[in-house]
Design an enzyme around this catalytic site. Sequence first.
Site: not given
Length: 458
Positions: A293, A308, A380, A383, A422
């Site tokens: 990403r 990130r 997070e 999701s 994560r």
Amino acid sequence: MYDIKWIRDNSVVFDEARRRRGLEPLATHLLALDESRRAAIGKSQAAQERRNSASKEIGQAMAAKDSARAEALKAEVAELKAGLAAFEAEEKEATALLDKALAEIPNLPLEDVPFGKDENDNPELRQVGERPRFDFKPKEHFEIGESLGLMDFETATKLSGARFVVNKGALARLERALGAFMLDLHTGEHGYTEVNPPILVKDETMFGTAQLPKFREDQFSAVKELSLPPQIDQLGDEYDLGTKLTPLNAPVRKDTLWLIPTAEVPLTNLVRESILDEKELPIRVTACTPCFRAEAGSAGRDTRGMIRQHQFIKVELVSITTPENSLAEHERMLSCAEEVLKRLKLPYRIVTLCTGDMGFASQKTYDIEVWLPGQDRYREISSVSVCGDFQARRMNARYRPEGAKATRFVHTLNGSGVAVGRALVAVLENYQNEDGSVSIPEALWPYMGGLRKIEKAS
């Protein structure tokens, strides 16, 4: 992606759902575009019908030896033929404008999705697990990894730039162990089939899951191999390194492929342009892949560490099911992702994303947020979203209900099961020791070759 016929019949409901997402009404504009398209189709059909009729009349006039009428009809047919090209171009342009507008519309939230503007309005459903207590000030994951000499951001920056990391030794093995543990859990106990999909995909594949066109700037692209004419071999040996050793000024063809931002993209598209039998559903697939990403909108956020990154590893869960079963499947998928954190004994909480924080393709999303002692906050880690038939319409993915002739669009769901990077961060921070070492969760012992603790090499 929405059907314009549904919007025409439910314009008030459509605009109200957009309002809940914080968006302006759009039905009137879309219906105007559709009217232009339908008018262009009408003109084209009328011209075609008259052309066919006039062609028959030419034969009748010639049979009656009415040469004047025959010539007039031939002139009319020629004029209609020329006009048809213009009408068809008008129809094509009107259809393209409507399709573009429809492709840029986000999915509409389910009625039970809480209203809100951003992440601060996401209600917490529950907390699970007890947060660890330390007799010392807990460190953040990058402090732990760097002090162990096993997490190297400086070298990664030399290799690739910012937002990359080099993990080494026992830390690299721990990351690999996490991915293997998750796959074994989901395939062995949760009924998912493991898939090893391509991580380079075509435009239409990214469109199917709604990464394109709206989120083009958040993606990384790659150039597929170039097709060169045979005569290029005779053009000499001057090469431009920027075009993969192609002779300068030579004609080339560049085909763009996209690095996947998540395995949701290839896994969901496994059923694109398919008609499934109802007995084949549900389809449940999982994959552990690198993900890429650009993080175009994240300047200044999480600039240190692994939270990130441009490249990361994630275990993805995808379900393809019937409309009647999709909401139950959503709850089931959430429990599958939760089980990963329960087995690792990591404290977490569940929040429901509000209307202002939902993803583009989602009807409803749960976020799992893992506790990070070094940051003293939840972050997070997964999701889990139900998308209804939104992606299925973009992919033209259907199924035939048992005993029925007509087909219906499938419903798609996706979720992280979970983000491996994560999870690594969470293990480092929750299992850290005062001496700088990190204990390994018991669930991962079978994957670590007898290692129970990661310590700094002497």
